[in-house]
Design a protein around this motif. Structure first.
Motif, PDB file in Angstrom:
ATOM      1  N   UNK A 105      51.802  18.389  21.315  1.00  0.00           N
ATOM      2  CA  UNK A 105      53.065  19.000  21.744  1.00  0.00           C
ATOM      3  C   UNK A 105      54.298  18.425  21.057  1.00  0.00           C
ATOM      4  N   UNK A 106      54.248  17.173  20.607  1.00  0.00           N
ATOM      5  CA  UNK A 106      55.410  16.598  19.931  1.00  0.00           C
ATOM      6  C   UNK A 106      55.741  17.342  18.643  1.00  0.00           C
ATOM      7  N   UNK A 107      54.739  17.945  18.009  1.00  0.00           N
ATOM      8  CA  UNK A 107      55.012  18.697  16.787  1.00  0.00           C
ATOM      9  C   UNK A 107      55.875  19.919  17.077  1.00  0.00           C
ATOM     10  N   UNK A 108      55.645  20.581  18.211  1.00  0.00           N
ATOM     11  CA  UNK A 108      56.492  21.711  18.575  1.00  0.00           C
ATOM     12  C   UNK A 108      57.910  21.240  18.834  1.00  0.00           C
ATOM     13  N   UNK A 109      58.046  20.111  19.493  1.00  0.00           N
ATOM     14  CA  UNK A 109      59.385  19.571  19.750  1.00  0.00           C
ATOM     15  C   UNK A 109      60.102  19.238  18.446  1.00  0.00           C
ATOM     16  N   UNK A 110      59.357  18.668  17.484  1.00  0.00           N
ATOM     17  CA  UNK A 110      59.979  18.264  16.222  1.00  0.00           C
ATOM     18  C   UNK A 110      60.228  19.446  15.296  1.00  0.00           C
ATOM     19  N   UNK A 111      59.214  20.288  15.107  1.00  0.00           N
ATOM     20  CA  UNK A 111      59.321  21.396  14.152  1.00  0.00           C
ATOM     21  C   UNK A 111      60.219  22.517  14.675  1.00  0.00           C
ATOM     22  N   UNK A 112      59.886  23.060  15.841  1.00  0.00           N
ATOM     23  CA  UNK A 112      60.638  24.206  16.336  1.00  0.00           C
ATOM     24  C   UNK A 112      61.866  23.796  17.150  1.00  0.00           C
ATOM     25  N   UNK A 113      61.797  22.634  17.821  1.00  0.00           N
ATOM     26  CA  UNK A 113      62.904  22.201  18.644  1.00  0.00           C
ATOM     27  C   UNK A 113      63.978  21.464  17.871  1.00  0.00           C
ATOM     28  N   UNK A 114      63.727  20.205  17.522  1.00  0.00           N
ATOM     29  CA  UNK A 114      64.745  19.376  16.886  1.00  0.00           C
ATOM     30  C   UNK A 114      65.105  19.849  15.486  1.00  0.00           C
ATOM     31  N   UNK A 115      64.133  20.410  14.755  1.00  0.00           N
ATOM     32  CA  UNK A 115      64.416  20.879  13.400  1.00  0.00           C
ATOM     33  C   UNK A 115      64.743  22.364  13.376  1.00  0.00           C
ATOM     34  N   UNK A 116      64.041  23.157  14.183  1.00  0.00           N
ATOM     35  CA  UNK A 116      64.242  24.604  14.171  1.00  0.00           C
ATOM     36  C   UNK A 116      65.341  25.115  15.074  1.00  0.00           C
ATOM     37  N   UNK A 117      65.833  24.251  15.979  1.00  0.00           N
ATOM     38  CA  UNK A 117      66.948  24.651  16.825  1.00  0.00           C
ATOM     39  C   UNK A 117      66.595  25.446  18.060  1.00  0.00           C
TER      40      UNK A 117
END
Length: 228
Positions: A105-117
């Motif tokens: 789940x951290x990948x979703x937070x990093x890729x789509x959340x923190x990086x993807x906005x």
């Protein structure tokens, strides 16, 4: 059935980090180290791990969802994760088998959340639905400067005589990958009890030893009865 004791229950370990940091190699090595100690282990990946999740993986990494935007991709990742948790992760943990996952789940937070906005509330809602309480016991974040990571990938491709190709995310600009790195470091800082950051710019053997030191310290029962 009584609940397993804290020392004997199965553990859920995830590996996170940017592209080219060596997650796939090191997760295999950790599996081997655990199996040498007679621990039942299953190794999996995200997105993927089940037939339905692998189908979603192919759809995303081929770039077919890129035009939909990061919000839609977050939903797709959550759908894959929900099936992955229900069909593979949770059943194995209940049966006493350790689970090692290349991304979670951290990948979703990093890729789509923190990086993807993508909005934090959407990410959190999807996460709650997909995980259903199955939070990792330990997350190993392999950290490496993206420039160095991609050079290593290129050098290995040349050494192996392979064409250097990239998936949906590997083809992003280097500044995007630098933001991604900062995203993973921010997640680790916010979750110090679960996440451990390890410098990935070292030899495979040294990195393996560093990871094993973290795992054996976190779960000391691994050393009980092991050869000196």
């Amino acid at each position: 059935m009584p609940e397993a004791s804290n020392s004997s229950r199965a553990r859920f370990i995830t590996f996170e980090g940017g592209e080219g940091v060596g997650k796939s190699t090191q997760i295999k090595r950790l599996q081997q180290n655990l199996e040498r100690r007679a621990i039942n282990v299953v190794r999996t990946r995200e997105p993927g791990g089940t037939p339905k999740a692998e189908a979603i993986r192919s759809f995303i990494l081929q770039g077919r969802s890129e035009s939909w935007g990061p919000g839609a991709e977050a939903v797709l990742f959550a759908a894959a994760r929900l099936d992955h948790v229900n069909q593979l992760i949770a059943p194995n943990l209940r049966n006493g088998t350790w689970v090692l996952s290349d991304r979670f789940h951290d990948s979703t937070r990093a890729y789509q959340g923190l990086t993807g906005g993508v909005d934090d509330k959407l990410i959190a809602g999807l996460e709650s639905l997909a995980l259903d309480g199955n939070t990792p016991d330990l997350t190993i974040v392999l950290d490496m400067d993206p420039d160095a990571a991609f050079k290593r990938v290129a050098d290995r491709a040349i050494e192996d005589g392979l064409a250097l190709t990239g998936d949906r995310f590997e083809k992003e600009e280097i500044e995007w990958h630098k933001r991604l790195r900062e995203g993973f470091l921010a997640i680790a800082k916010e979750n110090p009890d679960r996440c451990v950051v390890i410098e990935a710019a070292q030899s495979e053997n040294a990195l393996e030893a560093a990871i094993w030191a973290v795992v054996s310290q976190r779960f000391p029962e691994l050393l009980e009865g092991s050869p000196a």
